[in-house]
Design a protein around this motif. Sequence first.
Motif, PDB file in Angstrom:
ATOM      1  N   PHE A   1      34.485  35.863  49.010  1.00  0.00           N
ATOM      2  CA  PHE A   1      34.367  37.227  49.519  1.00  0.00           C
ATOM      3  C   PHE A   1      34.835  38.298  48.537  1.00  0.00           C
ATOM      4  O   PHE A   1      35.120  39.423  48.939  1.00  0.00           O
ATOM      5  N   ARG A   2      34.903  37.952  47.249  1.00  0.00           N
ATOM      6  CA  ARG A   2      35.181  38.986  46.246  1.00  0.00           C
ATOM      7  C   ARG A   2      33.869  39.654  45.848  1.00  0.00           C
ATOM      8  O   ARG A   2      32.823  39.008  45.761  1.00  0.00           O
ATOM      9  N   HIS A   3      33.934  40.944  45.575  1.00  0.00           N
ATOM     10  CA  HIS A   3      32.790  41.664  45.033  1.00  0.00           C
ATOM     11  C   HIS A   3      32.641  41.268  43.565  1.00  0.00           C
ATOM     12  O   HIS A   3      33.626  40.897  42.907  1.00  0.00           O
ATOM     13  N   LEU A   4      31.432  41.349  43.046  1.00  0.00           N
ATOM     14  CA  LEU A   4      31.182  40.981  41.658  1.00  0.00           C
ATOM     15  C   LEU A   4      32.131  41.695  40.702  1.00  0.00           C
ATOM     16  O   LEU A   4      32.660  41.085  39.772  1.00  0.00           O
ATOM     17  N   ASP A   5      32.394  42.967  40.936  1.00  0.00           N
ATOM     18  CA  ASP A   5      33.325  43.723  40.077  1.00  0.00           C
ATOM     19  C   ASP A   5      34.736  43.130  40.131  1.00  0.00           C
ATOM     20  O   ASP A   5      35.444  43.086  39.122  1.00  0.00           O
TER      21      ASP A   5
END
Length: 70
Positions: free
Chosen positions: A27-31
């Motif tokens: 659930f981490r964003h790509l950034d």
Amino acid sequence: MELHKLVDSPCIRQCTLDGDDVCVGCFRHLDEICAWSGSNNASRKAILQRCEQRRKLAPQWQFSHNIVKR
């Protein structure tokens, strides 16, 4: 000087991005994934809090067991 252990990555090796560039595994964003290795513990903890919020809002997958009759 005391060295502090960095917060571990939440990666569970289910690396697939959804349409919003959020990993369906951790659930981490790509950034956030790209920034993780250069982040300090405060930043990592903030990322983990956002991950937990995303996880709670994510749709729950339901699997059905359909049997195909021939």
